[in-house]
Design a protein around this motif. Sequence first.
Motif, PDB file in Angstrom:
ATOM      1  N   UNK A 101      -4.535   0.104 -10.798  1.00 30.54           N
ATOM      2  CA  UNK A 101      -5.036  -1.404 -10.833  1.00 30.54           C
ATOM      3  C   UNK A 101      -4.926  -1.568 -12.879  1.00 30.54           C
ATOM      4  N   UNK A 102      -5.761  -0.779 -12.716  1.00 31.20           N
ATOM      5  CA  UNK A 102      -5.576  -0.441 -14.337  1.00 31.20           C
ATOM      6  C   UNK A 102      -3.950  -0.177 -15.328  1.00 31.20           C
ATOM      7  N   UNK A 103      -2.837   0.660 -14.866  1.00 33.55           N
ATOM      8  CA  UNK A 103      -1.767   0.261 -15.216  1.00 33.55           C
ATOM      9  C   UNK A 103      -1.006  -0.262 -14.279  1.00 33.55           C
ATOM     10  N   UNK A 104      -1.227  -1.343 -13.514  1.00 30.44           N
ATOM     11  CA  UNK A 104      -0.464  -2.458 -12.467  1.00 30.44           C
ATOM     12  C   UNK A 104       0.141  -1.799 -12.213  1.00 30.44           C
ATOM     13  N   UNK A 105      -0.383  -0.246 -11.179  1.00 30.14           N
ATOM     14  CA  UNK A 105       0.846   0.583  -9.805  1.00 30.14           C
ATOM     15  C   UNK A 105       0.434   0.171  -9.236  1.00 30.14           C
ATOM     16  N   UNK A 106       1.498  -0.112  -8.199  1.00 35.54           N
ATOM     17  CA  UNK A 106       1.639  -0.138  -6.246  1.00 35.54           C
ATOM     18  C   UNK A 106       0.839   0.582  -5.842  1.00 35.54           C
ATOM     19  N   UNK A 107       0.129   0.750  -5.723  1.00 34.86           N
ATOM     20  CA  UNK A 107      -1.134   2.406  -4.649  1.00 34.86           C
ATOM     21  C   UNK A 107      -0.149   1.997  -3.088  1.00 34.86           C
ATOM     22  N   UNK A 108       0.200   2.838  -2.245  1.00 36.66           N
ATOM     23  CA  UNK A 108      -0.133   2.982  -0.994  1.00 36.66           C
ATOM     24  C   UNK A 108      -1.493   3.420  -0.672  1.00 36.66           C
ATOM     25  N   UNK A 109      -2.030   2.612  -0.171  1.00 35.46           N
ATOM     26  CA  UNK A 109      -3.622   2.717   0.737  1.00 35.46           C
ATOM     27  C   UNK A 109      -3.603   3.363   1.815  1.00 35.46           C
ATOM     28  N   UNK A 110      -3.265   4.951   1.774  1.00 37.27           N
ATOM     29  CA  UNK A 110      -2.406   5.648   3.240  1.00 37.27           C
ATOM     30  C   UNK A 110      -3.848   5.635   3.830  1.00 37.27           C
ATOM     31  N   UNK A 111      -5.204   5.846   3.957  1.00 34.94           N
ATOM     32  CA  UNK A 111      -6.731   6.309   4.172  1.00 34.94           C
ATOM     33  C   UNK A 111      -6.593   4.636   5.068  1.00 34.94           C
ATOM     34  N   UNK A 112      -7.101   3.554   4.599  1.00 32.31           N
ATOM     35  CA  UNK A 112      -6.537   2.344   5.049  1.00 32.31           C
ATOM     36  C   UNK A 112      -4.882   1.855   6.686  1.00 32.31           C
ATOM     37  N   UNK A 113      -4.151   2.771   5.956  1.00 30.34           N
ATOM     38  CA  UNK A 113      -3.513   2.408   7.635  1.00 30.34           C
ATOM     39  C   UNK A 113      -3.670   3.209   8.065  1.00 30.34           C
ATOM     40  N   UNK A 114      -3.811   4.764   7.597  1.00 30.40           N
ATOM     41  CA  UNK A 114      -4.226   5.437   8.894  1.00 30.40           C
ATOM     42  C   UNK A 114      -5.394   4.957  10.034  1.00 30.40           C
ATOM     43  N   UNK A 115      -5.990   4.413   9.309  1.00 27.54           N
ATOM     44  CA  UNK A 115      -7.353   3.653  10.125  1.00 27.54           C
ATOM     45  C   UNK A 115      -6.214   2.706  11.163  1.00 27.54           C
ATOM     46  N   UNK A 116      -6.004   1.980  10.248  1.00 29.96           N
ATOM     47  CA  UNK A 116      -5.243   0.962  10.967  1.00 29.96           C
ATOM     48  C   UNK A 116      -4.359   1.104  12.392  1.00 29.96           C
ATOM     49  N   UNK A 117      -3.891   2.086  11.891  1.00 25.19           N
ATOM     50  CA  UNK A 117      -3.077   2.355  13.392  1.00 25.19           C
ATOM     51  C   UNK A 117      -3.578   3.219  14.504  1.00 25.19           C
TER      52      UNK A 117
END
Length: 272
Positions: A206-222
Amino acid sequence: MSTSHPAQPVRPFASRWLRRVALAAGLLVIPTAVLAYADLLPDSLDLLGIDMSDTPDLPHVARQIAIGAPLRIVAFGSSSTEGIGASSPANAYPARLQADLRTKLRGIDVTVINRGIGGEHVDDMLARLDRDVIGAEPQLVIWQTGSNDPLRGVSLEHFHTATLDAVRRIRDAGIDVVLMEPQWCPKLEATPGANRFRDAVREIGKELDVPVIRRADLMHGWIQQGKLTAKQLFASDGLHMADRGYALLASAAAESILRDAGPVQVTQPVAE
């Protein structure tokens, strides 16, 4: 880091980015013209006069796609980048990501270089940043980080500062950056303060305006979506992902890259 590329046939992935680049550069709106004059295009798309509101989060990736040039990606990180838990290197997420992007960007020469080394924390990775990442001259770095730091006693403050500085160094070298947060797994959940490193990766993005792959959320979602069970997601060590998890991660990373590179249409050819 401009490379000359000869004129090539019309490619099916060309999109509105191609038209914008060509118009802004004062070229004919055909792919061959853009490819023939690739050296004349600046590395930053906003310098072409394109509205900044349209500027993609991954401008160097967008440029390669727009002109049909080879796309080089470095997957940087620790064991889950290296592919620990996968049945073979071909089933690690970087190899699967390369295959996915080659399918989606038909005609583009996509290379994903695996620069993952198991067990490394932020200082270990910074020690090889110039050699393994910047020296490879990619257009994009996907940096998976924050997993081993809480396990090895790295302070959160040091992790945050060192990661910020490194992301800036990578971008100053003319390379796009995507961050990948730590995985969700029982071992990290049982480690005091581990989630703070996940949150730190999100804050840096967020601070550097860099995309983040939210792996933890993805894994829960799968698991919640029934794409696979927890047993299928993890390798026998309970820390790393198995083949099916890495395949889903690669697919999510490919979608993220294409989304953050801008409105690329990979199935419709440009009308001549």
